[in-house]
Design an enzyme around this catalytic site. Sequence first.
Site, short mmCIF file in Angstrom:
data_model
loop_
_atom_site.label_atom_id
_atom_site.label_comp_id
_atom_site.label_asym_id
_atom_site.label_seq_id
_atom_site.Cartn_x
_atom_site.Cartn_y
_atom_site.Cartn_z
N GLY A 33 1.23 -1.18 0.24
CA GLY A 33 0.10 -0.26 -0.14
C GLY A 33 0.87 1.16 -0.27
N SER A 34 2.23 1.08 -0.60
CA SER A 34 3.24 2.54 -0.25
C SER A 34 2.06 3.43 -1.43
CB SER A 34 4.66 2.50 -0.88
OG SER A 34 4.44 1.77 -2.08
N ASN A 35 1.69 2.96 -2.31
CA ASN A 35 1.26 3.77 -3.71
C ASN A 35 0.01 4.68 -2.97
OD1 ASN A 35 2.95 4.12 -6.01
ND2 ASN A 35 2.70 1.87 -5.53
N MET A 111 -3.53 -7.10 -7.59
CA MET A 111 -2.91 -8.40 -8.25
C MET A 111 -4.44 -8.90 -8.41
SD MET A 111 -0.54 -6.82 -7.73
CE MET A 111 0.76 -8.13 -8.30
N ARG A 112 -5.52 -8.90 -9.05
CA ARG A 112 -6.16 -9.67 -9.25
C ARG A 112 -6.58 -9.28 -11.33
NH1 ARG A 112 -6.27 -13.73 -7.13
NH2 ARG A 112 -8.34 -14.24 -8.11
N ILE A 114 -9.03 -7.46 -13.83
CA ILE A 114 -10.69 -6.99 -13.37
C ILE A 114 -11.09 -7.43 -14.74
CG2 ILE A 114 -10.22 -5.17 -12.28
CD1 ILE A 114 -10.97 -3.57 -15.03
N ASN A 128 -4.26 3.18 -13.35
CA ASN A 128 -3.79 1.10 -12.76
C ASN A 128 -2.29 1.52 -12.86
OD1 ASN A 128 -3.22 -0.92 -11.49
ND2 ASN A 128 -2.34 -2.05 -14.04
N HIS A 130 2.25 0.37 -13.45
CA HIS A 130 2.29 -0.44 -13.58
C HIS A 130 4.39 -0.24 -13.42
CE1 HIS A 130 2.94 -5.00 -15.37
NE2 HIS A 130 4.12 -4.18 -16.16
C1 GRF Z 1 3.90 -1.39 -7.15
O1 GRF Z 1 5.00 -2.00 -7.69
C2 GRF Z 1 2.47 -1.35 -8.12
O2 GRF Z 1 3.33 -1.17 -9.26
C3 GRF Z 1 2.45 -2.44 -9.02
O3 GRF Z 1 2.13 -3.49 -7.24
C4 GRF Z 1 3.37 -2.86 -7.13
C5 GRF Z 1 2.38 -2.45 -5.05
O4 GRF Z 1 3.42 -1.14 -4.35
N1 GRF Z 1 1.25 -2.80 -9.72
P1 GRF Z 1 1.98 -0.66 -3.06
O5 GRF Z 1 1.84 -1.86 -2.53
O6 GRF Z 1 1.90 0.26 -3.51
O7 GRF Z 1 3.46 -0.62 -2.69
#
Ligand code: GRF
Length: 211
Positions: A33-35, A111-112, A114, A128, A130
């Site tokens: 969840g860092s993003n 990670m699913r 959609i 999204n 990536h």
């Molecule tokens: C990120 O590297 C994103 O690009 C990918 O999954 C990772 C999620 O990282 N889809 P976080 O959970 O936001 O730390």
Amino acid sequence: MTNSPYLISPSLTQEQLSIEKTVKLGVMASGSGSNFEAIALAINEGKLNAKIEVLIYNNPDAKVKERADRLNIPTVLLNHRDYKTRKALDQAIVEVFQVHGVEWVVMAGWMRIITQELLNAYPQKVINIHPSILPSFKGINAVEQALSARVKVTGCTVHLVDLEVDSGEILIQAVVPILADDTADSLHDRIQIQEHRIIVEGISIALSRNS
Ligand code: GRF
């Protein structure tokens, strides 16, 4: 817009990026969840005129849940194992988002795969992130794929979602050089620094065009 030697970005001015009204976001995440946190902090710092109405996570142990609790953002666990089909899971996701009045959806490490259910409810309104320069290295293990391909640079992409995995219109990308002694972890750490910046800028670009 941040000036970075590694940022590949559309040249939009701050004025073009302004979002008139506070946009209601729904975030989907499966992991650390860092993003998600980067989006929440940007909102708290006034860099993004939006509000995260709800976080949906699918893995009971996901660290993202702790981050949301700390940030006082409502969460809903929709464990994919409880749904027979991808479509049924996405129907539940749409229901939660609609109850919370969500206008735009951000997949921040979801990670699913959609389905059309989500895209029908939010056409051209699902974003999204990536960890590669798309269209290279789609799918899982994008960082490992870049290392195996022995390319010299990789990076990350924020894009609109369509039915094909890691496809859809690219909103912003950032480049990260690959160092001789990089491991998947060290490279992913540096990619994530860029991700936390472009996820916010990518959302701004999308919302300011179409909020
Ligand atoms: C990120 O590297 C994103 O690009 C990918 O999954 C990772 C999620 O990282 N889809 P976080 O959970 O936001 O730390």
